[in-house]
Enzyme design. Structure first.
Site, PDB file in Angstrom:
ATOM      1  N   THR A   1       1.641  13.580   6.689  1.00  0.00           N
ATOM      2  CA  THR A   1       1.706  12.117   6.570  1.00  0.00           C
ATOM      3  C   THR A   1       3.149  11.640   6.733  1.00  0.00           C
ATOM      4  O   THR A   1       4.090  12.439   6.703  1.00  0.00           O
ATOM      5  CB  THR A   1       1.200  11.638   5.196  1.00  0.00           C
ATOM      6  OG1 THR A   1       2.138  12.038   4.197  1.00  0.00           O
ATOM      7  CG2 THR A   1      -0.179  12.192   4.870  1.00  0.00           C
TER       8      THR A   1
ATOM      9  N   SER B   1       3.086   0.526  -1.941  1.00  0.00           N
ATOM     10  CA  SER B   1       2.002   0.041  -1.078  1.00  0.00           C
ATOM     11  C   SER B   1       2.520  -0.969  -0.078  1.00  0.00           C
ATOM     12  O   SER B   1       2.165  -0.960   1.101  1.00  0.00           O
ATOM     13  CB  SER B   1       0.923  -0.663  -1.910  1.00  0.00           C
ATOM     14  OG  SER B   1       0.034   0.228  -2.488  1.00  0.00           O
TER      15      SER B   1
ATOM     16  N   HIS C   1      -5.660  -6.433  -3.014  1.00  0.00           N
ATOM     17  CA  HIS C   1      -4.674  -5.459  -2.535  1.00  0.00           C
ATOM     18  C   HIS C   1      -4.806  -5.229  -1.025  1.00  0.00           C
ATOM     19  O   HIS C   1      -3.816  -5.272  -0.287  1.00  0.00           O
ATOM     20  CB  HIS C   1      -4.853  -4.150  -3.311  1.00  0.00           C
ATOM     21  CG  HIS C   1      -3.782  -3.133  -3.065  1.00  0.00           C
ATOM     22  ND1 HIS C   1      -3.836  -2.230  -2.025  1.00  0.00           N
ATOM     23  CD2 HIS C   1      -2.622  -2.851  -3.725  1.00  0.00           C
ATOM     24  CE1 HIS C   1      -2.763  -1.449  -2.065  1.00  0.00           C
ATOM     25  NE2 HIS C   1      -2.016  -1.811  -3.089  1.00  0.00           N
TER      26      HIS C   1
ATOM     27  N   TYR D   1       1.744  15.421   1.389  1.00  0.00           N
ATOM     28  CA  TYR D   1       1.366  16.329   2.480  1.00  0.00           C
ATOM     29  C   TYR D   1       2.300  16.096   3.671  1.00  0.00           C
ATOM     30  O   TYR D   1       2.543  14.951   4.058  1.00  0.00           O
ATOM     31  CB  TYR D   1      -0.083  16.099   2.913  1.00  0.00           C
ATOM     32  CG  TYR D   1      -1.106  16.400   1.843  1.00  0.00           C
ATOM     33  CD1 TYR D   1      -1.039  17.569   1.098  1.00  0.00           C
ATOM     34  CD2 TYR D   1      -2.157  15.520   1.583  1.00  0.00           C
ATOM     35  CE1 TYR D   1      -1.976  17.854   0.119  1.00  0.00           C
ATOM     36  CE2 TYR D   1      -3.109  15.795   0.607  1.00  0.00           C
ATOM     37  CZ  TYR D   1      -3.009  16.960  -0.122  1.00  0.00           C
ATOM     38  OH  TYR D   1      -3.934  17.243  -1.090  1.00  0.00           O
TER      39      TYR D   1
ATOM     40  N   ASP E   1      -4.950 -16.645   8.029  1.00  0.00           N
ATOM     41  CA  ASP E   1      -3.900 -15.830   8.654  1.00  0.00           C
ATOM     42  C   ASP E   1      -4.442 -14.517   9.228  1.00  0.00           C
ATOM     43  O   ASP E   1      -3.731 -13.816   9.947  1.00  0.00           O
ATOM     44  CB  ASP E   1      -2.800 -15.502   7.640  1.00  0.00           C
ATOM     45  CG  ASP E   1      -2.106 -16.750   7.130  1.00  0.00           C
ATOM     46  OD1 ASP E   1      -2.525 -17.865   7.514  1.00  0.00           O
ATOM     47  OD2 ASP E   1      -1.153 -16.613   6.334  1.00  0.00           O
TER      48      ASP E   1
ATOM     49  N   ALA F   1       0.690  11.314   0.120  1.00  0.00           N
ATOM     50  CA  ALA F   1       2.008  11.169   0.759  1.00  0.00           C
ATOM     51  C   ALA F   1       2.790  12.484   0.759  1.00  0.00           C
ATOM     52  O   ALA F   1       3.617  12.727   1.639  1.00  0.00           O
ATOM     53  CB  ALA F   1       2.810  10.082   0.045  1.00  0.00           C
TER      54      ALA F   1
ATOM     55  N   ASP G   1      -8.587   0.824   1.912  1.00  0.00           N
ATOM     56  CA  ASP G   1      -8.103   0.037   0.779  1.00  0.00           C
ATOM     57  C   ASP G   1      -9.288  -0.663   0.103  1.00  0.00           C
ATOM     58  O   ASP G   1     -10.399  -0.131   0.104  1.00  0.00           O
ATOM     59  CB  ASP G   1      -7.058  -0.975   1.283  1.00  0.00           C
ATOM     60  CG  ASP G   1      -5.954  -1.208   0.261  1.00  0.00           C
ATOM     61  OD1 ASP G   1      -6.243  -1.846  -0.769  1.00  0.00           O
ATOM     62  OD2 ASP G   1      -4.828  -0.747   0.482  1.00  0.00           O
TER      63      ASP G   1
ATOM     64  N   ASN H   1       4.810   4.699  -7.564  1.00  0.00           N
ATOM     65  CA  ASN H   1       5.690   3.751  -8.250  1.00  0.00           C
ATOM     66  C   ASN H   1       6.193   4.274  -9.598  1.00  0.00           C
ATOM     67  O   ASN H   1       6.296   3.520 -10.555  1.00  0.00           O
ATOM     68  CB  ASN H   1       4.930   2.438  -8.478  1.00  0.00           C
ATOM     69  CG  ASN H   1       4.414   1.840  -7.194  1.00  0.00           C
ATOM     70  OD1 ASN H   1       5.014   2.008  -6.134  1.00  0.00           O
ATOM     71  ND2 ASN H   1       3.295   1.147  -7.270  1.00  0.00           N
TER      72      ASN H   1
END
Length: 385
Positions: free
Chosen positions: A270, A317, A163, A267, A139, A265, A130, A254
């Site tokens: 995954t 995401s 992100h 494939y 946190d 995604a 990312d 999206n």
């Protein structure tokens, strides 16, 4: 094969400014040619220490380079190398706005808190490819390992976008007193910074990131990004991760589409993730349909942000990070599960989504259920000899 000539040709091209979209992934057909190329490159670099680096993936036998002209100059090597355009790829996110901390609804919706008496994801290693992560966020201080910065290998993978920090928080934030708790608060995140401050990367950066995750023995990889075009090199490295026992969780996109989702995604190796809202319905922006394996909360998700802050974001995401956290809870208890078994367990234990009329129907899709996933997974645990 003239390795020296090929190296000089590639390095000369790196010196001239490459037009946009002129990066290439060059894969050697024969692994021995790749090894010989790298050896020649090291010998030449020893004599010319100021020469630039050629990023590479040893697992794919590929090097990545900008090419300012056409690829015709490489025709002499056409039987020995495969040349692929290095496409741009984007993180999957929509809106964001500042919010205060709290236990996010998505963590509760997938029933993660009810699983914590059994598993908190302890010692599970998650590669998050990312924009990096905020190492100073209160946190995340207990949750982040060193990782790698592919854009500047001499620096920590610090997040200059937000992100990646948001994804990391949903997966493994661990500040129960003042901040938020993620799905798997004792899992360890290895940030792999492949994306710049705009949330953009090249396929070659993703390939190097997956290569790093395989060689550093991650248990799973979170990939909250996508593109419309298919890449053979990306598929090959995804397959290498799959074969080595690493689950890849990828966001579907999206675009609100019914018949298509983004790569990687799409494939089958995954776990492809779509987004739901607080009502367990598919979020309006989420891709949906037959290519989606599982859904998770992705609408108006509050999580950690850069400079110790919190943001609300929506996107597939955000859904993907919930699924990665749930798998981490599972793997802490049953570490020997293979990617295909994990995907099957996710589907077997998931909650049917609601229709517009409020009825639960599996045909609408399935939302991850961390508690059921863990319980069913424990049944598969191999007894100690």
């Amino acid at each position: 094969m003239d390795y020296t000539g090929l190296i000089q040709m590639l390095l000369e091209n790196m010196e001239s400014p490459a037009p946009s979209g002129a990066k290439r992934i060059i894969t050697f057909v024969n692994p021995q040619h790749y090894e010989a190329f790298q050896q020649t490159l090291q010998e030449l670099k020893a004599r010319h220490p100021d020469w630039p680096d050629l990023p590479s993936s040893s697992l794919l036998q590929s090097v990545m380079t900008p090419l300012s002209g056409s690829t015709k100059m490489l025709d002499a090597y056409k039987d020995d190398i495969i040349i692929e355009e290095d496409s741009l790829i984007q993180v999957h996110t929509l809106a964001n706005k500042i919010q205060g901390p709290g236990i996010p609804y998505g963590v509760k919706q997938i029933k993660a808190p009810k699983a914590w008496s059994t598993s908190t994801g302890y010692r599970v290693k998650i590669g998050v490819i990312d924009t990096g992560a905020d190492y100073y966020h209160p946190d995340l201080r207990q949750s982040l390992a060193k990782g790698i910065n592919l854009l500047n290998r001499h620096m920590l993978p610090m997040d200059d976008n937000g992100h990646g920090t948001h994804i990391a928080g949903t997966i493994a934030a661990a500040n129960s007193t003042e901040g938020m708790i993620g799905v798997a608060p004792r899992a360890t995140i290895y940030p792999v910074k492949a994306f710049d401050h705009n949330g953009s990367a090249y396929v070659s950066d993703i390939i190097q990131g997956i290569d790093w995750c395989i060689r550093n023995h991650m248990h799973l990889i979170n990939m909250s990004f996508g593109m419309k075009t298919r890449s053979k090199a990306l598929l090959d490295i995804v397959n290498k991760a799959y074969v080595s026992g690493i689950s890849i969780v990828a966001s579907s996109g999206n675009d609100g589409k019914r018949r298509s989702i983004d790569y990687p995604a799409k494939y089958p190796q995954t776990i492809s993730v779509g987004a739901t809202d607080r009502n367990r319905r598919i979020a309006s922006f989420s891709n949906r349909g037959e290519f989606i394996d599982i859904y998770a909360p992705g609408d108006k998700i509050i999580s950690s942000w850069t400079h110790g802050k919190y943001h609300e974001m929506s996107g597939t995401s955000m859904a993907t990070s919930h699924v990665s956290g749930a798998i981490a809870l599972l793997l802490a208890q049953t570490p020997d599960l293979q990617p295909a078994e994990i995907k099957a367990l996710l589907l077997q234990t998931a909650t049917p989504l609601r229709t517009k009329k409020g009825q639960q129907r599996a045909s609408e899709g399935l939302e991850v259920n961390a508690l059921k996933l863990l319980r069913e997974g424990m049944k598969r645990k191999t007894p100690a000899p």
